[in-house]
Design a protein around this motif. Structure first.
Motif, PDB file in Angstrom:
ATOM      1  N   THR A 169      -6.125  -6.435 -49.555  1.00  0.00           N
ATOM      2  CA  THR A 169      -4.974  -5.787 -50.185  1.00  0.00           C
ATOM      3  C   THR A 169      -4.766  -4.405 -49.560  1.00  0.00           C
ATOM      4  O   THR A 169      -5.645  -3.883 -48.867  1.00  0.00           O
ATOM      5  CB  THR A 169      -5.202  -5.604 -51.697  1.00  0.00           C
ATOM      6  OG1 THR A 169      -6.160  -4.549 -51.903  1.00  0.00           O
ATOM      7  CG2 THR A 169      -5.706  -6.888 -52.343  1.00  0.00           C
ATOM      8  N   ASP A 170      -3.626  -3.819 -49.860  1.00  0.00           N
ATOM      9  CA  ASP A 170      -3.373  -2.437 -49.460  1.00  0.00           C
ATOM     10  C   ASP A 170      -3.360  -1.534 -50.693  1.00  0.00           C
ATOM     11  O   ASP A 170      -2.742  -0.471 -50.698  1.00  0.00           O
ATOM     12  CB  ASP A 170      -2.040  -2.323 -48.718  1.00  0.00           C
ATOM     13  CG  ASP A 170      -0.847  -2.670 -49.609  1.00  0.00           C
ATOM     14  OD1 ASP A 170      -1.062  -3.257 -50.700  1.00  0.00           O
ATOM     15  OD2 ASP A 170       0.293  -2.358 -49.223  1.00  0.00           O
ATOM     16  N   PHE A 171      -4.067  -1.955 -51.720  1.00  0.00           N
ATOM     17  CA  PHE A 171      -4.012  -1.262 -53.009  1.00  0.00           C
ATOM     18  C   PHE A 171      -4.519   0.175 -52.941  1.00  0.00           C
ATOM     19  O   PHE A 171      -4.110   1.015 -53.751  1.00  0.00           O
ATOM     20  CB  PHE A 171      -4.811  -2.031 -54.064  1.00  0.00           C
ATOM     21  CG  PHE A 171      -4.203  -3.360 -54.443  1.00  0.00           C
ATOM     22  CD1 PHE A 171      -2.948  -3.728 -53.988  1.00  0.00           C
ATOM     23  CD2 PHE A 171      -4.895  -4.237 -55.268  1.00  0.00           C
ATOM     24  CE1 PHE A 171      -2.382  -4.953 -54.337  1.00  0.00           C
ATOM     25  CE2 PHE A 171      -4.346  -5.459 -55.631  1.00  0.00           C
ATOM     26  CZ  PHE A 171      -3.085  -5.815 -55.162  1.00  0.00           C
ATOM     27  N   ARG A 219      -1.823   2.728 -52.484  1.00  0.00           N
ATOM     28  CA  ARG A 219      -0.919   2.948 -53.633  1.00  0.00           C
ATOM     29  C   ARG A 219      -1.639   2.521 -54.915  1.00  0.00           C
ATOM     30  O   ARG A 219      -1.249   1.580 -55.578  1.00  0.00           O
ATOM     31  CB  ARG A 219       0.379   2.163 -53.454  1.00  0.00           C
ATOM     32  CG  ARG A 219       0.202   0.734 -52.990  1.00  0.00           C
ATOM     33  CD  ARG A 219       1.494   0.075 -52.530  1.00  0.00           C
ATOM     34  NE  ARG A 219       1.268  -1.332 -52.192  1.00  0.00           N
ATOM     35  CZ  ARG A 219       1.498  -2.341 -52.991  1.00  0.00           C
ATOM     36  NH1 ARG A 219       1.982  -2.116 -54.215  1.00  0.00           N
ATOM     37  NH2 ARG A 219       1.278  -3.583 -52.617  1.00  0.00           N
ATOM     38  N   ASN A 267       0.339  -0.407 -57.548  1.00  0.00           N
ATOM     39  CA  ASN A 267       0.244  -1.665 -56.812  1.00  0.00           C
ATOM     40  C   ASN A 267       0.384  -2.852 -57.766  1.00  0.00           C
ATOM     41  O   ASN A 267       0.490  -2.693 -58.985  1.00  0.00           O
ATOM     42  CB  ASN A 267      -1.064  -1.745 -56.018  1.00  0.00           C
ATOM     43  CG  ASN A 267      -2.291  -1.624 -56.899  1.00  0.00           C
ATOM     44  OD1 ASN A 267      -2.498  -2.397 -57.823  1.00  0.00           O
ATOM     45  ND2 ASN A 267      -3.131  -0.636 -56.613  1.00  0.00           N
ATOM     46  N   GLU A 268       0.366  -4.043 -57.201  1.00  0.00           N
ATOM     47  CA  GLU A 268       0.588  -5.262 -57.979  1.00  0.00           C
ATOM     48  C   GLU A 268      -0.429  -5.437 -59.096  1.00  0.00           C
ATOM     49  O   GLU A 268      -0.103  -5.870 -60.207  1.00  0.00           O
ATOM     50  CB  GLU A 268       0.528  -6.464 -57.027  1.00  0.00           C
ATOM     51  CG  GLU A 268       0.856  -7.805 -57.657  1.00  0.00           C
ATOM     52  CD  GLU A 268       0.768  -8.944 -56.656  1.00  0.00           C
ATOM     53  OE1 GLU A 268       0.858 -10.102 -57.079  1.00  0.00           O
ATOM     54  OE2 GLU A 268       0.596  -8.660 -55.448  1.00  0.00           O
ATOM     55  N   LYS A 293      -5.401   3.543 -62.620  1.00  0.00           N
ATOM     56  CA  LYS A 293      -5.157   2.898 -61.332  1.00  0.00           C
ATOM     57  C   LYS A 293      -6.035   1.662 -61.169  1.00  0.00           C
ATOM     58  O   LYS A 293      -6.920   1.404 -61.989  1.00  0.00           O
ATOM     59  CB  LYS A 293      -5.435   3.885 -60.195  1.00  0.00           C
ATOM     60  CG  LYS A 293      -6.803   4.573 -60.291  1.00  0.00           C
ATOM     61  CD  LYS A 293      -6.930   5.725 -59.313  1.00  0.00           C
ATOM     62  CE  LYS A 293      -8.206   6.514 -59.543  1.00  0.00           C
ATOM     63  NZ  LYS A 293      -8.335   7.669 -58.619  1.00  0.00           N
ATOM     64  N   TYR A 349      -7.781  -1.355 -58.112  1.00  0.00           N
ATOM     65  CA  TYR A 349      -8.084  -1.735 -56.723  1.00  0.00           C
ATOM     66  C   TYR A 349      -8.778  -3.084 -56.704  1.00  0.00           C
ATOM     67  O   TYR A 349      -9.648  -3.370 -57.532  1.00  0.00           O
ATOM     68  CB  TYR A 349      -8.999  -0.690 -56.070  1.00  0.00           C
ATOM     69  CG  TYR A 349      -9.659  -1.173 -54.800  1.00  0.00           C
ATOM     70  CD1 TYR A 349      -8.909  -1.458 -53.657  1.00  0.00           C
ATOM     71  CD2 TYR A 349     -11.036  -1.351 -54.737  1.00  0.00           C
ATOM     72  CE1 TYR A 349      -9.515  -1.905 -52.490  1.00  0.00           C
ATOM     73  CE2 TYR A 349     -11.648  -1.778 -53.575  1.00  0.00           C
ATOM     74  CZ  TYR A 349     -10.887  -2.060 -52.452  1.00  0.00           C
ATOM     75  OH  TYR A 349     -11.493  -2.505 -51.298  1.00  0.00           O
TER      76      TYR A 349
END
Length: 251
Positions: free
Chosen positions: A43-45, A48, A52-53, A67, A69
């Protein structure tokens, strides 16, 4: 050099293998071989973390949520999913610690943990933990602690019930199944702290939300979440009985 020679010697005695493809690892490889590492659905979490999703899955459901991850997207039957299977179903708790080290290193480098005070692995019911022999979320947390030095708080919340796997339940049933599964026992340990809940795979987030509901009763407690995999709506609602290993691995 001496450490590398030691690793080479140990690999001769007990060869380490890639958690995805099973190929023997080289001295410089950890958990995944280089080829699999390049193909992981990462992921690119961390770029962001607040929107993120996975974070969005908890918006409006968790009080004082911060947040989220996940190392990678959880894809049923993909080689990347084998790492979770090995931990939970093939009695390899050390793999959980190794992946935790990988996650911890990534989170530390990205600054994700700069304001986190402690790690809180999702607790298992005592009967379930005795059956398995370990708590997979704790093993992941141990790896994160190894590279970050963050303390683990594992006695503030207790898992009171285990009502069976979430695997074959729909979204509503999953939430009901874990609604009263946790009990706050030492809330003072969490007062004023930003805690990172650690799990293996997040799907609907029902287990995390039930746990976070208890943490929400603690004054000043902020909540973030980290997991090996995030599935969410990517696979929810489209599974078959053959995918039992693939869905809601938090039990």
């Amino acid at each position: 050099m001496a450490l590398k020679l030691l690793h080479s010697f140990l690999d001769l005695l007990t060869p380490r293998t890639c958690c995805a493809c099973g190929r023997r690892l080289s001295v410089d490889e950890e958990v995944f071989c280089t080829a699999c590492m390049l193909q992981l659905p990462l992921t690119d979490f961390l770029s962001r973390p607040y929107d993120n999703e996975m974070a969005q899955a908890f918006w409006g459901k968790i009080r004082h949520f911060e947040k989220a991850y996940a190392l990678m997207y959880h894809e049923p039957h993909a080689q990347s999913a084998h790492v979770v299977y090995q931990i939970k179903y093939f009695n390899k708790p050390d793999t959980g610690t190794e992946v935790g080290i990988l996650m911890g290193s990534a989170m530390r480098e990205a600054g994700f943990l700069n304001d986190v005070d402690a790690l809180l692995p999702v607790p298992l019911a005592k009967t379930r933990e005795r059956e398995r022999g370990f708590n997979q979320s704790m093993m992941i947390a141990l790896g994160i602690k190894d590279v970050t030095g963050l303390p683990i708080i594992d006695d503030a919340v207790r898992r009171t019930t285990f009502n069976g796997s979430q695997t074959q339940k729909d979204r509503v049933s999953r939430a009901e199944n874990v609604e009263h599964a946790f009990r706050l026992v030492k809330g003072d340990k969490l007062k004023g702290k930003h805690v990172l809940i650690i799990d293996d795979v997040v799907t609907t987030g029902a287990t995390i939300c039930a746990l976070a509901k208890q943490l929400g009763e603690v004054e000043g407690c902020r909540i973030s979440v980290a997991a090996i995999g995030f599935a969410g709506e990517r696979i929810y609602g489209n599974h078959t009985e053959e995918e039992e290993y693939d869905i809601n691995l938090s039990e």
